[in-house]
Design an enzyme around this catalytic site. Sequence first.
Site, PDB file in Angstrom:
ATOM      1  CB  THR A   1      -2.191   8.214   4.270  1.00 23.45           C
ATOM      2  OG1 THR A   1      -2.784   8.744   3.093  1.00 23.45           O
ATOM      3  CG2 THR A   1      -3.262   7.806   5.229  1.00 23.45           C
TER       4      THR A   1
ATOM      5  CE  LYS B   1      -1.723  -8.812  -8.762  1.00 28.95           C
ATOM      6  NZ  LYS B   1      -1.412  -7.400  -8.711  1.00 28.95           N
TER       7      LYS B   1
ATOM      8  CD1 TRP C   1      -2.248 -13.075  -7.431  1.00 25.97           C
ATOM      9  CD2 TRP C   1      -3.147 -12.324  -5.517  1.00 25.97           C
ATOM     10  NE1 TRP C   1      -3.188 -12.135  -7.756  1.00 25.97           N
ATOM     11  CE2 TRP C   1      -3.759 -11.657  -6.610  1.00 25.97           C
ATOM     12  CE3 TRP C   1      -3.552 -12.010  -4.216  1.00 25.97           C
ATOM     13  CZ2 TRP C   1      -4.749 -10.688  -6.429  1.00 25.97           C
ATOM     14  CZ3 TRP C   1      -4.536 -11.056  -4.035  1.00 25.97           C
ATOM     15  CH2 TRP C   1      -5.126 -10.391  -5.134  1.00 25.97           C
TER      16      TRP C   1
ATOM     17  CD  GLU D   1      -5.951   5.299   5.297  1.00 29.28           C
ATOM     18  OE1 GLU D   1      -5.113   4.782   6.069  1.00 29.28           O
ATOM     19  OE2 GLU D   1      -5.707   5.562   4.119  1.00 29.28           O
TER      20      GLU D   1
HETATM   21  P1  AMP Z   1       0.107   3.597   7.642  1.00 31.36           P
HETATM   22  O1  AMP Z   1      -1.210   4.156   7.325  1.00 31.36           O
HETATM   23  O2  AMP Z   1       1.244   4.422   7.134  1.00 31.36           O
HETATM   24  O3  AMP Z   1       0.235   3.303   9.085  1.00 31.36           O
HETATM   25  O4  AMP Z   1       0.257   2.226   6.871  1.00 31.36           O
HETATM   26  C1  AMP Z   1      -0.699   1.228   6.987  1.00 31.36           C
HETATM   27  C2  AMP Z   1      -0.233   0.001   6.258  1.00 31.36           C
HETATM   28  O5  AMP Z   1       0.927  -0.546   6.885  1.00 31.36           O
HETATM   29  C3  AMP Z   1      -1.223  -1.132   6.281  1.00 31.36           C
HETATM   30  O6  AMP Z   1      -2.223  -0.989   5.315  1.00 31.36           O
HETATM   31  C4  AMP Z   1      -0.325  -2.332   6.019  1.00 31.36           C
HETATM   32  O7  AMP Z   1      -0.032  -2.479   4.654  1.00 31.36           O
HETATM   33  C5  AMP Z   1       0.939  -1.950   6.739  1.00 31.36           C
HETATM   34  N1  AMP Z   1       0.966  -2.594   8.052  1.00 31.36           N
HETATM   35  C6  AMP Z   1       0.651  -2.072   9.239  1.00 31.36           C
HETATM   36  N2  AMP Z   1       0.853  -2.960  10.223  1.00 31.36           N
HETATM   37  C7  AMP Z   1       1.297  -4.099   9.641  1.00 31.36           C
HETATM   38  C8  AMP Z   1       1.674  -5.402  10.103  1.00 31.36           C
HETATM   39  N3  AMP Z   1       1.671  -5.718  11.392  1.00 31.36           N
HETATM   40  N4  AMP Z   1       2.051  -6.309   9.186  1.00 31.36           N
HETATM   41  C9  AMP Z   1       2.073  -6.043   7.867  1.00 31.36           C
HETATM   42  N5  AMP Z   1       1.752  -4.827   7.380  1.00 31.36           N
HETATM   43  C10 AMP Z   1       1.361  -3.872   8.247  1.00 31.36           C
END
Ligand code: AMP
Length: 544
Positions: A185, A441, A446, A331
């Site tokens: 990640t 915040k 929030w 993850e």
């Molecule tokens: P990654 O591990 O780089 O794929 O990032 C995951 C993160 O992307 C998640 O924890 C969210 O914060 C964000 N994310 C993924 N899909 C969405 C979605 N449809 N809407 C809002 N945030 C998203």
Amino acid sequence: MQGLMMTQALTIGSLMAHAQRLHPHQQIVSVTADHGVFRYAYRDCFARSARLANALARLGMDRGDRVATLAWNDHRHMELYYAVSCSGGICHTVNPRLFPEQIRWILDHAEARLLFIDAMFLPLVEKLAPALQHIEHIVVMSGAQAMPATALPNVLCYETLLEEADAHFDWPTLDADDAAALCYTSGTTGNPKGVLYSHRALLLHAYACTMPDVMNLARHDVVLPVVPMFHVNAWGVPYAAILVGAKLVLPGPKMGDGETLAGLMDDEGVTLALGVPTVWQGLLEYLRKSSRKLRTLRRTIVGGSACPLSMMQAFEREQNVWVHHAWGMTELSPLGTFNAPPPGYDALPEDEQARLRASQGRPVFGIELKIVDDDNTQLPWDGKAFGALKVRGPWVCSGYYRETDNTASHDADGWFDTGDVASIDADGYMTITDRTKDVIKSGGEWISSIALENIALSHPGVRAAAVIGVQHKKWDERPLLLIVPGEPAPTRDAMLAHFEGRVAKWWIPDDVVFVDELPLTATGKISKLTLRQRYADHALPGDG
Ligand code: AMP
């Protein structure tokens, strides 16, 4: 008493064997740097994977070894996915858009000895090579005629390796819990973290993806993953498409190019495409400018960051393409929730339809969700309460690669803390309000930056928008709106007036900044971290 059923291991090898037997003639089409558009059948892909597995063995790959890739979506990367995982190795995809120092760190941390790269990444690897501690061979994924010149001593040609390799490979019997793939990640703080996928997790995830209220994948589909194969296994498409025998179209390095994507979609009859919102925004703009209508595309799946409702509606009205919103994470292999319309959707009032569509959808079977407050107490699924989103399931990581302590990411009951803040309604539709660190915040309450961005994007004069919290003497933080204006550009006052009646008054941003573009992360999301640093000293009106 135990059931009397066979316990065949759920492995990527079993998926390959099935597809080879049942869908040998189905096509894989890919854009490549050295071949233009390259087209072959599944059986050719797997035959070449067998040769590649022999080549990997000759290069010294042992069971459990990480084989790293720096590559776009093409047929050779597919061959690596299958050759490495099915012969007992771990396909370790690395994001070439990361900072070079992060790439070096990841390769060292994973202790990969073999590195497969697209030719375009050779200059990057030449710079990194002296600092790479474990890499023994670098294989350029190219034909001999297109091999770039290099001073590096340990560079090999992919096609030459395959030509020299034996065509037959004895695929080993693997355990479902063996590791098959590794992806780091791109954390915004600290070092990247490795997510180590097992065969079972990838296979169960692939099954889940194909379900009707999820990707609804079938043999007659033509699937275009515009999400890179170095980002959570292109959202599992290289497995799910093969599982059902769908035609797979891989865009090579041309992911961000609206014209290439539209051309591929029409030429290859693409029915389903997947990617992050920024990619679809680019495609939409190209389609508008060129007054082009996509001929075969019917569905897209958008995730990775929140997909604005206005974009969904634009695709539907202008292109007759339905946008499914999905949420996931590296993850989670990555799928967590998927938005499919409920029964009776068409008869719902327009604002209820809009509310449902903007949500990130319902958990797919296999994924359990909960939202909790600061004391880890569960919050109700009433669509109002929002808190930290936690998940559990057989394709959720139980810890990070080479980290023994998982207490920062997992609670005592094994739930994984996603770092997202969400609400869930009584029907199970989950709505992400923010990343924990992006939530604003204000006076102890929030404010959801995503909700404000959605409203800003519904203004016709806004091409892109981001909302961040900036310091405020009285309220701690207040929202600042940044927009990339379209034509005609709205005024600051018109922009702020657009929020009136759409959110509580105290949610309305304190100021608007007009910018030419918004900074993106290595995975194509708006980098709020960069924006927060850039606007840390922004003086809000009335905060004197
Ligand atoms: P990654 O591990 O780089 O794929 O990032 C995951 C993160 O992307 C998640 O924890 C969210 O914060 C964000 N994310 C993924 N899909 C969405 C979605 N449809 N809407 C809002 N945030 C998203």
